[in-house]
Design a protein around this motif. Sequence first.
Motif, mmCIF file in Angstrom:
data_model
loop_
_atom_site.group_PDB
_atom_site.id
_atom_site.type_symbol
_atom_site.label_atom_id
_atom_site.label_comp_id
_atom_site.label_asym_id
_atom_site.label_seq_id
_atom_site.Cartn_x
_atom_site.Cartn_y
_atom_site.Cartn_z
ATOM 1 N N ALA A 1 147.393 -15.785 95.975
ATOM 2 C CA ALA A 1 147.125 -17.221 95.814
ATOM 3 C C ALA A 1 146.051 -17.678 96.785
ATOM 4 N N GLU A 2 146.073 -17.148 97.999
ATOM 5 C CA GLU A 2 145.062 -17.556 98.976
ATOM 6 C C GLU A 2 143.668 -17.092 98.568
ATOM 7 N N THR A 3 143.545 -15.888 98.018
ATOM 8 C CA THR A 3 142.227 -15.415 97.615
ATOM 9 C C THR A 3 141.687 -16.177 96.410
ATOM 10 N N GLN A 4 142.580 -16.771 95.615
ATOM 11 C CA GLN A 4 142.176 -17.532 94.432
ATOM 12 C C GLN A 4 142.389 -19.030 94.623
ATOM 13 N N LEU A 5 142.471 -19.469 95.861
ATOM 14 C CA LEU A 5 142.846 -20.844 96.189
ATOM 15 C C LEU A 5 142.042 -21.884 95.404
ATOM 16 N N PHE A 6 140.733 -21.817 95.485
ATOM 17 C CA PHE A 6 139.903 -22.820 94.822
ATOM 18 C C PHE A 6 140.103 -22.786 93.312
ATOM 19 N N PHE A 7 140.126 -21.610 92.721
ATOM 20 C CA PHE A 7 140.329 -21.474 91.279
ATOM 21 C C PHE A 7 141.671 -22.065 90.861
ATOM 22 N N LEU A 8 142.721 -21.776 91.638
ATOM 23 C CA LEU A 8 144.056 -22.295 91.310
ATOM 24 C C LEU A 8 144.120 -23.810 91.437
ATOM 25 N N LEU A 9 143.459 -24.360 92.440
ATOM 26 C CA LEU A 9 143.454 -25.814 92.614
ATOM 27 C C LEU A 9 142.660 -26.496 91.509
ATOM 28 N N ARG A 10 141.622 -25.854 91.022
ATOM 29 C CA ARG A 10 140.828 -26.416 89.916
ATOM 30 C C ARG A 10 141.640 -26.448 88.619
ATOM 31 N N ALA B 1 149.205 -22.289 96.103
ATOM 32 C CA ALA B 1 147.872 -22.601 96.631
ATOM 33 C C ALA B 1 147.865 -23.973 97.303
ATOM 34 N N GLN B 2 148.581 -24.921 96.729
ATOM 35 C CA GLN B 2 148.657 -26.253 97.339
ATOM 36 C C GLN B 2 149.321 -26.187 98.716
ATOM 37 N N ILE B 3 150.427 -25.463 98.805
ATOM 38 C CA ILE B 3 151.115 -25.337 100.092
ATOM 39 C C ILE B 3 150.231 -24.618 101.104
ATOM 40 N N LEU B 4 149.524 -23.587 100.661
ATOM 41 C CA LEU B 4 148.615 -22.878 101.567
ATOM 42 C C LEU B 4 147.526 -23.808 102.100
ATOM 43 N N LEU B 5 146.959 -24.633 101.235
ATOM 44 C CA LEU B 5 145.925 -25.563 101.674
ATOM 45 C C LEU B 5 146.502 -26.599 102.633
ATOM 46 N N LEU B 6 147.690 -27.083 102.339
ATOM 47 C CA LEU B 6 148.329 -28.041 103.241
ATOM 48 C C LEU B 6 148.598 -27.402 104.600
ATOM 49 N N PHE B 7 149.032 -26.150 104.599
ATOM 50 C CA PHE B 7 149.278 -25.483 105.877
ATOM 51 C C PHE B 7 147.972 -25.245 106.628
ATOM 52 N N ARG B 8 146.907 -24.949 105.909
ATOM 53 C CA ARG B 8 145.585 -24.834 106.547
ATOM 54 C C ARG B 8 145.210 -26.126 107.257
#
Length: 139
Positions: free
Chosen positions: A84-93, A31-38
Amino acid sequence: MLVGTLPEILWRKAVVSRGLRKLSDDPPAMAQILLLFRLVLVDGIVGERELEAFETICIREFGIQPHELPSLHDLLESPKGQAAETQLFFLLRKLDMTARCRMMALMQELADANDEDTDQAIRLVTMTARLLEPLPEET
């Protein structure tokens, strides 16, 4: 979607080593890598400095080896990456405060590498910082 010829795809899959296997079993890291790529994609332009910064972060922070970077895209597009992308916020929390602060520093590092208009990148960093602030029950 897999990109490349069949031999290239098979080679990429064959050289996937410990770093990507470990990442595929770590949804919060994915999820962190996905957010960084975003953040790299936020302005619709992938600048050379941004891409270099993203790759450096993947190598330094997540143990992705340089030869694994082409396979990273395949992993992020896989069912595990999609989940991971669909649960991005939950995983980052789920990250502790130290990891959340580190994530914000990595996002700032990427925003600073933006060659073009940084307004959108700064907005995404600011919005993410607000979303990752500790909840009252976490303090």
